[in-house]
Design a protein around this motif. Structure first.
Motif, short mmCIF file in Angstrom:
data_model
loop_
_atom_site.label_atom_id
_atom_site.label_comp_id
_atom_site.label_asym_id
_atom_site.label_seq_id
_atom_site.Cartn_x
_atom_site.Cartn_y
_atom_site.Cartn_z
N GLU A 157 2.01 5.34 -14.89
CA GLU A 157 0.75 4.72 -15.34
C GLU A 157 0.09 3.94 -14.21
O GLU A 157 -1.13 4.01 -14.02
CB GLU A 157 1.02 3.75 -16.49
CG GLU A 157 0.90 4.33 -17.85
CD GLU A 157 1.01 3.23 -18.87
OE1 GLU A 157 -0.02 2.58 -19.16
OE2 GLU A 157 2.13 3.02 -19.37
N ASP A 158 0.88 3.18 -13.48
CA ASP A 158 0.35 2.40 -12.35
C ASP A 158 -0.30 3.31 -11.32
O ASP A 158 -1.36 3.01 -10.79
CB ASP A 158 1.44 1.56 -11.69
CG ASP A 158 1.94 0.43 -12.58
OD1 ASP A 158 1.19 0.00 -13.48
OD2 ASP A 158 3.08 -0.03 -12.35
N GLU A 159 0.35 4.43 -11.04
CA GLU A 159 -0.19 5.38 -10.06
C GLU A 159 -1.47 6.05 -10.59
O GLU A 159 -2.39 6.33 -9.82
CB GLU A 159 0.86 6.42 -9.70
CG GLU A 159 2.02 5.86 -8.90
CD GLU A 159 3.17 6.83 -8.73
OE1 GLU A 159 3.69 6.92 -7.60
OE2 GLU A 159 3.54 7.50 -9.72
N ARG B 223 -5.58 0.95 -21.21
CA ARG B 223 -5.34 0.32 -19.91
C ARG B 223 -6.53 0.55 -18.98
O ARG B 223 -6.97 -0.36 -18.27
CB ARG B 223 -4.05 0.85 -19.29
CG ARG B 223 -3.76 0.18 -17.98
CD ARG B 223 -2.36 0.34 -17.53
NE ARG B 223 -2.20 -0.27 -16.22
CZ ARG B 223 -1.14 -0.13 -15.48
NH1 ARG B 223 -0.09 0.55 -15.90
NH2 ARG B 223 -1.09 -0.70 -14.29
N GLU C 157 -8.61 -2.42 -17.18
CA GLU C 157 -8.51 -2.59 -15.74
C GLU C 157 -9.62 -1.91 -14.94
O GLU C 157 -9.88 -2.30 -13.79
CB GLU C 157 -7.15 -2.10 -15.25
CG GLU C 157 -6.00 -2.91 -15.83
CD GLU C 157 -4.64 -2.44 -15.35
OE1 GLU C 157 -4.55 -1.90 -14.22
OE2 GLU C 157 -3.66 -2.62 -16.10
#
Length: 151
Positions: free
Chosen positions: A42-44, A79, A83
Motif C-alpha cells: 500500500e505504501d508503495e 487512503r 493522502e
C-alpha cells in the motif's frame, strides 16, 4: 479523448491485460508502464501515485496479498482520498466479482452512514463486473463515465 490511465495492483496478468485493453478501447493510453504491480505494498502504491498524473484510476476491488493483511480497493481508495486528495478527484474504474458486488454497492450507497469515502469520491467510481470487462457496453459506460467526471 486522450490521457493516461493508471492500473493499480491487478490480481493476475490476465486481469491486467483485460483492463489495459478496456482502457485503450475507451480512448485512453495505457500499457504495462502504467501498471502499479500487484507485488507493491500500500505504501508503495501511494508513493507511485504521487509520481503519476492519470485521467483514470483503475483499482480492482479484489486486491492481492495475504488474507490477514489484504485491503480492498475501497480501503485503498480511502487512503488515496486521505493522502492524495488531488488524485482522489480522478474518475475511478472499480472492477468487482459477482460475489463482492453486493458488498461494494452497500459500501458506496447513498445511505453510507460511516462515510467510508466522501460522496464526491463515491460518485466518481464506476463499478463493473469483472465478467463483463470485454462487453461493448462496458466500453460505452467507461467512455461516458470519463466524459461526465472529467477524465
Amino acid at each position: 479523448m486522450s490521457g493516461r490511465a493508471t492500473v493499480v495492483r491487478p490480481h493476475e496478468e490476465t486481469m491486467q491485460s483485460r483492463l489495459l485493453q478496456l482502457v485503450r478501447q475507451a480512448g485512453l493510453e495505457a500499457d504495462t508502464t502504467d501498471v502499479v504491480a500487484r507485488e507493491r505494498s500500500e505504501d508503495e502504491v501511494v508513493a507511485a501515485l504521487r509520481q503519476r498524473s492519470a485521467r483514470l484510476l483503475v483499482i480492482p476491488f479484489r486486491q492481492p496479498g495475504k488474507a490477514e493483511t489484504r485491503v480492498t480497493g475501497i480501503e485503498l481508495l480511502q487512503r488515496i482520498e486521505r493522502e492524495l486528495p488531488e488524485t482522489a478527484r480522478v474518475p475511478v474504474l472499480l472492477p468487482v466479482t459477482v460475489f463482492s458486488a453486493g458488498q461494494v454497492k452497500l459500501t458506496l450507497g447513498e445511505s453510507n452512514p460511516d462515510e467510508t469515502l466522501s460522496q464526491k469520491t463515491r460518485h466518481r467510481i464506476l463499478m463493473v463486473l469483472e465478467d463483463e470487462l470485454e462487453e461493448p457496453r462496458t466500453v460505452e459506460l467507461l467512455t461516458m463515465h470519463l466524459r461526465i467526471h472529467g477524465g
